[in-house]
Design an enzyme around this catalytic site. Sequence first.
Site, PDB file in Angstrom:
ATOM      1  CB  CYS A 141      41.745  35.279 -16.318  1.00 37.24           C
ATOM      2  SG  CYS A 141      40.109  34.503 -16.266  1.00 37.24           S
ATOM      3  CB  CYS A 186      28.709  37.283 -21.528  1.00 36.60           C
ATOM      4  SG  CYS A 186      30.204  37.992 -20.819  1.00 36.60           S
ATOM      5  CB  CYS A 235      13.342   6.581 -30.016  1.00 37.30           C
ATOM      6  SG  CYS A 235      12.751   6.995 -31.683  1.00 37.30           S
ATOM      7  CB  CYS A 304     -25.787  -9.021   5.964  1.00 34.66           C
ATOM      8  SG  CYS A 304     -27.157  -9.933   6.744  1.00 34.66           S
ATOM      9  CB  CYS A 317     -15.293 -17.502  15.063  1.00 34.57           C
ATOM     10  SG  CYS A 317     -16.820 -18.457  15.037  1.00 34.57           S
ATOM     11  CG  HIS A 340     -22.821 -24.160   8.220  1.00 32.49           C
ATOM     12  ND1 HIS A 340     -23.921 -23.623   7.598  1.00 32.49           N
ATOM     13  CD2 HIS A 340     -21.800 -24.027   7.347  1.00 32.49           C
ATOM     14  CE1 HIS A 340     -23.581 -23.183   6.400  1.00 32.49           C
ATOM     15  NE2 HIS A 340     -22.291 -23.417   6.224  1.00 32.49           N
TER      16      HIS A 340
END
Length: 520
Positions: A141, A186, A235, A304, A317, A340
């Site tokens: 071989c 081959c 599947c 804004c 703040c 506020h």
Amino acid sequence: MDSEEDYMSAMSSDDEMMQEYSGDEMSAAEDFEDDFDEPDPDFGLSSKDIGKTKQRAHITTFKVLEPSDIQHQQDDMIDEVNMILDMRKEDAAIMLRHFHWNKERLLEDYMDRPERVLEAAGLSSKTTTLPKLEAVPGFMCDICCEDEEGLQTFALRCDHRYCVDCYRQYLTQKIKGEGEAARIQCPSDGCGRILDFRSLDLLVTPELTGRYRELLNRTYVEDKDYFKWCPAPDCPNVVECGIKKKDLGKIVPTVECLCGYRFCFGCPNPDHQPAPCELVKRWLKKCADDSETANWISANTKECPKCSSTIEKNGGCNHMTCRKCKYEFCWMCMGLWSEHGTSWYNCNRFEEKSGSEARDAQAKSRTSLERYLHYYNRYANHEQSARLDKDIAQKTEKKMVQLQTTSGMSWIEVQYLNSASQALQTCRQTLKWTYAFAFYLARNNLTEIFEDNQKDLELAVENLSEMFEKPIQELSDPKLKVDIMDRTSYCNKRRVILLEDTADNLANGTSTSSDFPLNN
């Protein structure tokens, strides 16, 4: 709908529109058993029905093939070529694979220049005996250099001979390691001769032969544009559909495998009706590119209240001063800061912003972002709801068993819960993609009709979802059972109407957008 009266009124007003889909108007209780003999509203056409029933615009004709069907198709074509060209079946198979299963081209080329075609396919025109294992005296071989007496060897028609052990290792590496089957050559460098199935049978184990067959089937499917593997995990089925790539802007080719998985034949995504494939591709890319940025901008910037400039909060703040117009306001409630004082943390009121046109480039950009977020948030909400509905569906069978136990109903009689669960999942999937579709639509009369259909389906789905989640004790009430069945039917009908209307517009080229040309 806000009330039972509204719901029943809508059902009544839609009767005429639904006639095409519902047939004779009967109560759900009266035709309960017949309902389960009816086909799915999308995929009710079997091959024997095609031609008898008018094809709906949103339905695509397709066929599901199991592994045995795929093998039979190959065998039939191999037999035909074998009979016409009078060659071994193994060689006919190699020839067909070389020509990507284009039988007509194979026969035409072979008749013109047979030796050249055989050589190109990895075959030889010389006649040889059938392949066999044999011991050759004095053989060594070239791969492992083994030369023991009685060593079993093998060679193809090229006469490049190797020992059986080396051949088996080579084939195992090719099939298991590299996933090769159709063009295994081959082992000799530069030879090019192709291994046939009969030779492989002599050399490898049945397990490897089975894998070899699977790979051959895979190459057969991948060589054909009108075949697609079902994307569902594990599947083995294939869907055959004749939709061409050039038509994908005018149709959404949704198909359903025998395993129940529903997907688009035009792309690898799950069912995305009514949105065409290219739109889906763009939407998913936009979501991937923009969603994180959009969420950050939404959470960390505001406009804004006076000049609508986009402002980023870069400190702790909440007293904000717009750099452009110097307007001072509260970051929490967007109110005038002077009102506020030092008690900013008491601002707990919510005021809806009045709609106003963008006055500069930044405002326009934010308006565009808010539009995108409007559609994205609803898209994502239905995606999440679909997942939750799927979780509910996994518990449906347990509910059905409990209902049988507590109410004495048969298994057939409790199938209405399974139908409701399936309708919820399918309609949620459709609703999800209606928002991606709507994002790219230009405003016109057709858009308003689309949004009306979308709204009707959304309301119907929410009503059904709410009823479906009621306790098991209430689900045994015959009146509630009929209501759930009626609403399940109504959801399916509303979905079909939405898809049919959209599919007609796509096919006719009337669904257009300034951002996305739906009909290329």
